[in-house]
Design an enzyme around this catalytic site. Structure first.
Site, short mmCIF file in Angstrom:
data_model
loop_
_atom_site.label_atom_id
_atom_site.label_comp_id
_atom_site.label_asym_id
_atom_site.label_seq_id
_atom_site.Cartn_x
_atom_site.Cartn_y
_atom_site.Cartn_z
N SER A 7 0.85 -1.19 0.00
CA SER A 7 0.00 0.00 0.00
C SER A 7 0.88 1.24 0.00
O SER A 7 1.65 1.47 0.94
CB SER A 7 -0.89 0.01 1.25
N HIS A 32 -1.48 -1.38 -4.08
CA HIS A 32 -2.70 -1.00 -3.37
C HIS A 32 -2.69 0.51 -3.15
O HIS A 32 -1.73 1.08 -2.62
CB HIS A 32 -2.74 -1.73 -2.04
N ASP A 34 -4.79 3.69 -1.54
CA ASP A 34 -5.85 4.04 -0.58
C ASP A 34 -6.38 5.44 -0.84
O ASP A 34 -5.64 6.42 -0.73
CB ASP A 34 -5.29 3.95 0.85
N MET A 36 -8.92 8.27 0.38
CA MET A 36 -9.67 8.68 1.58
C MET A 36 -10.18 10.11 1.40
O MET A 36 -9.47 10.96 0.85
CB MET A 36 -8.76 8.62 2.80
N HIS A 65 -8.59 1.24 -3.54
CA HIS A 65 -9.47 1.01 -2.39
C HIS A 65 -10.13 2.34 -2.01
O HIS A 65 -9.48 3.22 -1.44
CB HIS A 65 -8.59 0.46 -1.24
N MET A 67 -12.12 4.54 0.16
CA MET A 67 -12.69 4.76 1.51
C MET A 67 -13.36 6.12 1.48
O MET A 67 -12.90 7.08 2.11
CB MET A 67 -11.57 4.68 2.56
N MET A 136 -11.17 -5.86 6.27
CA MET A 136 -10.31 -4.87 6.94
C MET A 136 -9.91 -5.43 8.30
O MET A 136 -10.77 -5.82 9.10
CB MET A 136 -11.05 -3.54 7.15
N GLY A 141 -8.43 4.27 7.63
CA GLY A 141 -8.12 5.68 7.80
C GLY A 141 -6.63 5.97 7.89
O GLY A 141 -6.20 7.03 7.46
N GLY A 143 -2.41 4.23 7.99
CA GLY A 143 -1.47 3.12 7.93
C GLY A 143 -0.84 2.92 9.30
O GLY A 143 -0.99 3.75 10.20
N GLY A 144 -0.16 1.82 9.46
CA GLY A 144 0.64 1.60 10.67
C GLY A 144 -0.14 1.23 11.92
O GLY A 144 0.38 1.34 13.02
N ASP A 174 -6.54 -6.37 4.68
CA ASP A 174 -5.95 -5.03 4.65
C ASP A 174 -5.88 -4.43 6.05
O ASP A 174 -6.91 -4.18 6.68
CB ASP A 174 -6.81 -4.14 3.73
N GLY A 175 -4.65 -4.18 6.50
CA GLY A 175 -4.44 -3.49 7.76
C GLY A 175 -3.62 -4.28 8.75
O GLY A 175 -4.02 -5.37 9.16
N GLY A 176 -2.46 -3.76 9.09
CA GLY A 176 -1.65 -4.36 10.15
C GLY A 176 -1.02 -5.69 9.78
O GLY A 176 -0.59 -6.44 10.65
N GLY A 196 1.33 -2.16 4.05
CA GLY A 196 1.73 -0.76 3.91
C GLY A 196 3.00 -0.47 4.67
O GLY A 196 4.11 -0.52 4.13
N SER A 197 2.88 -0.19 5.98
CA SER A 197 4.04 0.22 6.76
C SER A 197 5.09 -0.88 6.84
O SER A 197 6.30 -0.60 6.75
CB SER A 197 3.61 0.66 8.16
C1 DX5 Z 1 -6.04 1.58 6.01
C2 DX5 Z 1 -5.68 1.29 4.57
C3 DX5 Z 1 -4.62 0.27 4.44
C4 DX5 Z 1 -3.29 0.69 4.99
C5 DX5 Z 1 -2.49 -0.51 5.32
O1 DX5 Z 1 -7.07 2.48 6.05
O2 DX5 Z 1 -6.82 0.83 3.85
O3 DX5 Z 1 -4.47 -0.13 3.08
O4 DX5 Z 1 -2.55 1.48 4.10
O5 DX5 Z 1 -1.34 -0.09 5.96
P1 DX5 Z 1 -0.66 -0.98 7.10
O6 DX5 Z 1 -0.19 -2.23 6.42
O7 DX5 Z 1 0.43 -0.12 7.60
O8 DX5 Z 1 -1.71 -1.27 8.12
ZN ZN Z 2 -6.47 -0.14 1.86
#
Ligand code: DX5
Ligand code: ZN
Length: 218
Positions: A7, A32, A34, A36, A65, A67, A136, A141, A143-144, A174-176, A196-197
């Protein structure tokens, strides 16, 4: 084969072109992105203009994606910008079936994403129509954030339903997601791991991707 989708939310935006090239060279499967809007989620990121620029800079499929509230208003813009996969949130869509049909008729793959508090059964009547279901594993909202462990059971249950119905719907998580929990997430039934992170904070994207693929796909 489990796919890795870094991401770019956690990429260095001042060096976005180089970051994308490095991601592609590392062997990632898709990118990916994001989106927002500051309404559906508290954060604001990027719009179709940047997605179009990214499209011109990579051969990787773009996994967009959304959001955002009222996603229908922007579907055309993101398809035109080059989204290969376009995902809306079930919580933000009033006429989800129509939205999904519209995305597919435009030639893109259609995805639906579920917030952590949303039941997989909200997909019951639409599952056979969609290409990807995003589970999710953080509240969207930022990353990290930390992976929410309850996502594992959701993935398992959703996979069971997809198998029972002999569908081809892919599960994206997606996420963490990190190298430490990636195996558990994949074993639960994920087909695509967003990272992502954990990806962009690593010092060597290539080694990370190689090790992940070894771990997940043998
Ligand atoms: C969160 C995003 C994710 C995010 C994932 O709202 O939809 O795609 O970037 O980042 P990590 O892997 O750091 O949770
Ligand atoms: Zn995402």
């Amino acid at each position: 084969m489990i796919r890795i989708a870094p991401s770019i939310l956690s990429a260095d935006f001042l060096r976005l072109g180089q970051e994308i090239r490095a991601t592609e060279e590392a062997g990632a499967d898709m990118l990916h992105i994001d989106i927002m809007d500051g309404h559906f989620v508290p954060n604001i990121t990027i719009g179709p203009f940047i997605v179009k620029a990214i499209k011109g800079a990579t051969k990787l499929p773009l996994d967009v994606h959304l959001m955002i509230d009222e996603p229908d208003r922007y579907l055309k813009d993101f398809i035109t910008a080059g989204a290969d996969y376009l995902t809306v949130h079930v919580e933000a869509s009033v006429h989800l079936h129509r939205t999904i049909c519209w995305i597919k008729d435009s030639g893109a793959k259609a995805g639906v994403s579920l917030n952590p508090a949303t039941s997989i059964w909200t997909l019951d009547n639409i599952l056979s129509e969609i290409d990807i279901a995003i589970v999710m594993s953080v509240n969207p909202g930022f990353g990290g954030q930390e992976f929410i462990p309850g996502a594992i059971n959701k993935i398992k249950e959703l996979k069971k339903i997809i198998k029972e119905r002999s569908l081809n719907t892919l599960i994206e998580v997606d996420g963490g997601v990190t190298p430490d929990n990636a195996k558990a997430v994949a074993d639960a039934g994920a087909d695509i791991l967003v990272m992502g992170s954990a990806f962009f904070n690593s010092t060597d994207y290539k080694t990370l991707t190689k090790n992940l693929k070894q771990l997940l796909n043998g």
